[in-house]
Enzyme design. Structure first.
Site, PDB file in Angstrom:
ATOM      1  N   HIS A   1       8.133 -22.029 -11.305  1.00  0.00           N
ATOM      2  CA  HIS A   1       8.866 -24.069 -11.102  1.00  0.00           C
ATOM      3  C   HIS A   1       8.282 -24.275  -9.732  1.00  0.00           C
ATOM      4  O   HIS A   1       8.450 -24.370  -8.435  1.00  0.00           O
ATOM      5  CB  HIS A   1       9.823 -23.432 -10.317  1.00  0.00           C
TER       6      HIS A   1
ATOM      7  N   CYS B   1       8.803 -25.109 -16.670  1.00  0.00           N
ATOM      8  CA  CYS B   1      10.163 -23.831 -17.530  1.00  0.00           C
ATOM      9  C   CYS B   1      10.625 -23.927 -18.942  1.00  0.00           C
ATOM     10  O   CYS B   1       9.331 -23.969 -19.800  1.00  0.00           O
ATOM     11  CB  CYS B   1      11.220 -23.470 -16.773  1.00  0.00           C
TER      12      CYS B   1
ATOM     13  N   GLU C   1       9.159 -26.620  -7.560  1.00  0.00           N
ATOM     14  CA  GLU C   1      10.110 -27.607  -7.242  1.00  0.00           C
ATOM     15  C   GLU C   1      10.822 -26.093  -6.131  1.00  0.00           C
ATOM     16  O   GLU C   1      11.918 -26.691  -5.097  1.00  0.00           O
ATOM     17  CB  GLU C   1      11.189 -28.017  -7.770  1.00  0.00           C
TER      18      GLU C   1
ATOM     19  N   ASP D   1      28.654  -3.754  -2.528  1.00  0.00           N
ATOM     20  CA  ASP D   1      28.787  -3.529  -1.095  1.00  0.00           C
ATOM     21  C   ASP D   1      29.511  -2.078  -1.130  1.00  0.00           C
ATOM     22  O   ASP D   1      30.941  -1.948  -0.853  1.00  0.00           O
ATOM     23  CB  ASP D   1      30.400  -4.295  -0.462  1.00  0.00           C
TER      24      ASP D   1
ATOM     25  N   ASP E   1      24.882 -14.214   6.390  1.00  0.00           N
ATOM     26  CA  ASP E   1      26.347 -14.181   5.911  1.00  0.00           C
ATOM     27  C   ASP E   1      27.229 -15.552   6.571  1.00  0.00           C
ATOM     28  O   ASP E   1      27.052 -15.804   8.165  1.00  0.00           O
ATOM     29  CB  ASP E   1      27.202 -13.140   6.502  1.00  0.00           C
TER      30      ASP E   1
END
Ligand code: 1PR
Length: 593
Positions: free
Chosen positions: A247, A142, A249, A448, A290
């Site tokens: 990336h 990167c 990884e 939300d 969640d």
């Protein structure tokens, strides 16, 4: 020892300090005959080609890899990936450690200018140039690719290491693309790049706003390019020197194979490199967990029904759908492109006291090699003893524990309200501070909203849309009211106003939930997703309501969402992630398979 400088060294002083380094005892190792495959130091504009490449195969007998972590951010993911591949890590402490390395990985994190400052001040810039010019095994990741170029426009122009001709510039969002470039793209592998031998036409994960573009001057370096708005350099290779813009990884199994091939050169190839394959940014499928403590104090994955996570039974227990680390590991294997953890009671808990969540991240990131987002409770606060903590400290702890992105909910609503009211960016909100330090690609804002029907567009001072399905009393219009504290409190701001404001304040991505649709399995709120994804230039993740694979294709066909997130259907094992991906592919929507 090279003198430290207060600011980034000009190109010429880099050259002169390099000469000092070459004569220092610690640099007597392997610096005797710098090759000429790099920009001429005396005349950086002229590029000299090597008469012959001295390819020195790295020793595969030892399992140590040297890591250049200059302390600008989280490199836990690359550490985890290297350990997973059976390597131990030696951290660079001095420029001499670079020169002595058998194989060096440079996972650039943060922004170009501070990275160059650190490299120049510590003498690492000189050591890196010497190491690379001597064709020693190197992998930049990167920013670790970008720094090899002459300069970058990021907060600049800022001079880079100057090893490759070219300027690193920002993606041009006026071309209709979303910046940052976040997500999975296939590569056009142009020449034998060795470390990309297993990639073929599979996708790898990118997250960046700046890129280097191919030119006649740097074409000898390019091993692959990628299309995003225009063609940019996705990897370079010259002898033993490699660098990738993506990336590895975070690119799942294919990314691990890239690292493995760098660590074990000369492995036989399994795929034929694909030439000239056109590819768009794949739509992402994200699994969301969640997380909260149940009444027994165990941390569990739960799932709400319009945000109510308690069973409709006499016991009224918190719904328990599994253990966070186990489920995340399962979703990684099932092909999730990303995993999000939302600490849904973070708004009322002491986030840094919430060590189980930190542990969840630490354990998950050891075996899950796709991006991890964590949200919940990211805000400034004061603990019981009166000690103040900044949101930056909370975020830093999450990043250190393995998060790639953090997600801010309630605190972003307050910041957006202030900004809309005053029109002034104070720079003090958690959103602004974290994106300034870690880059906006690391900051998601989770919205939300709840649908509020109105009879007329002028009924409220917020953005109102004509809804596809009229309200209970035949209302034809609605606005989407933002909430805080997990939907418990409505605020005087709409999702549209909030999305525009947080983009201005530095959010890199929007996670767009919808309380009305959450857990209903009836599909995403297309009106809402369309409204927001058409209004901002950053990627939008559609969330709430997925019940079938068809809901995913619908949201991608009818809106400009970049990703779709689901929870319940995956937790209840109603629809496997792969079934969603296969369906999207059948519908002609590009996904990572
Ligand atoms: O306000 O910064 O502390 O962040 C709290 C975070 O926790 C916010 O991102 C907020 O969205 C989330 N959150 C708070 N309470 C709840 C709850 O459910 N009671 N969860 C909650 C939000 C919504 C989605 C869900 C999708 C998909 N969860 O993330 O996963 O709706 O579900 P589905 O596919 O089953 O329909 P702060």
């Amino acid at each position: 020892m090279i003198a430290m400088e207060a600011t980034a060294a000009p190109f010429s002083s880099v050259i002169s300090s390099r000469q000092n380094l070459s004569s220092s005892p610690s640099s007597s190792i392997r610096v005797s005959s710098p090759t000429s495959l790099f920009l001429s130091r005396k005349n950086p504009g002229k590029f000299k080609y090597p008469r012959s490449l001295s390819v020195r195969a790295s020793s595969t007998s030892d399992s140590v890899v040297t890591l250049l972590d200059y302390g600008a951010g989280n490199v836990r993911s690359i550490r985890n990936a290297l350990r997973h591949l059976g390597f131990t890590i030696k951290d660079v402490q001095t420029p001499g450690d670079i020169l002595n390395a058998d194989r060096l990985i440079f996972p650039g994190v943060g922004a170009f200018s501070p990275a160059m400052d650190v490299l120049n001040k510590t003498g690492m810039a000189e050591a890196l140039c010497t190491y690379i010019e001597n064709d020693r095994p190197f992998l930049g990741i990167c920013l670790g690719l970008q720094l090899l170029f002459e300069s970058s426009e990021e907060n600049g122009p800022v001079k880079g290491l100057g090893l490759i001709p070219g300027i690193v510039g920002r993606f041009d969002s006026s071309a209709g693309i979303r910046v940052p470039h976040i997500g999975w793209n296939a590569l056009q592998v142009g020449k034998d790049s060795e470390i990309l031998d297993d990639v073929g036409n599979r996708h790898v994960y990118f997250v960046h706003s700046y890129r280097a573009i191919p030119s006649n001057e740097n074409k000898e370096w390019i091993s692959s390019t990628c299309n995003y708005g225009d063609s940019f350099i996705s990897s370079i290779r010259r002898g033993n020197v490699h660098a990738v813009q993506f990336h590895p990884e975070k690119s799942g199994e294919v990314g691990l194979s890239v690292l493995n091939r760098f660590l074990h050169p000369n492995l036989p190839a399994t795929q034929k490199p694909m030439e000239g394959k056109a590819s768009k940014l794949a739509k992402r499928v994200i699994a969301c967990l969640d997380v909260r403590s149940n009444d027994k104090g165990d941390l569990v994955v739960t799932k709400g029904d319009q945000y109510d996570v308690r069973e409709q039974s006499n016991e009224n227990e918190v719904r328990n759908l599994g253990k966070p680390v186990d489920l995340a590991g399962q979703y990684y294997k099932d092909g999730a492109d990303e995993i999000s953890f939302l600490n849904i009671t973070g708004f009322r808990d002491f986030p840094l006291g919430d060590l189980p969540m930190i542990q969840v991240l630490r354990h998950t990131s050891k075996n899950v090699f796709v991006p991890l987002t964590v949200g919940g409770g990211i805000r400034d606060f004061t603990d019981a003893s009166g000690r103040d903590y900044s949101s930056l400290e909370v975020a830093a702890e999450y990043f250190r524990s393995g998060a790639d992105k953090i997600s801010i909910g309630s605190d972003a609503v307050y910041a957006a309200e202030e900004f809309v009211k005053s029109g002034v960016k104070t720079g003090k909100s958690s959103l602004e501070q974290i994106s300034r330090v870690y880059g906006n690609q690391a900051v998601v804002v989770s919205i939300d909203p709840r649908r509020v029907y109105v009879n007329h567009p002028d009924d409220v001072p917020y953005k109102v849309i004509r809804v596809t399905n009229p309200g209970p009393n035949g209302e034809e219009y609605a606005w989407y009211q933002c909430t805080v504290s997990g939907g418990r409190e409505g605020r005087p701001i709409g999702a549209y106003e909030l999305a525009k404001a947080v983009e201005e304040l530095g959010a890199g991505e929007i996670l767009l939930n919808c309380i009305d649709c959450d857990g209903q399995g009836k599909g995403f709120d297309i009106d809402l997703v369309k409204l927001i994804s058409d209004s901002v230039g950053i990627p939008v993740i559609a969330s709430s309501g997925a019940g079938t694979p068809g809901h995913f294709s619908e949201v991608f066909e009818k809106t400009n969402a970049s990703a779709a997130l689901a929870a319940g259907i995956f937790h209840r094992k109603e629809v496997p992630i792969q079934a969603v991906k296969e369906h999207l592919q059948e519908e002609g929507i590009e996904v990572r398979i």
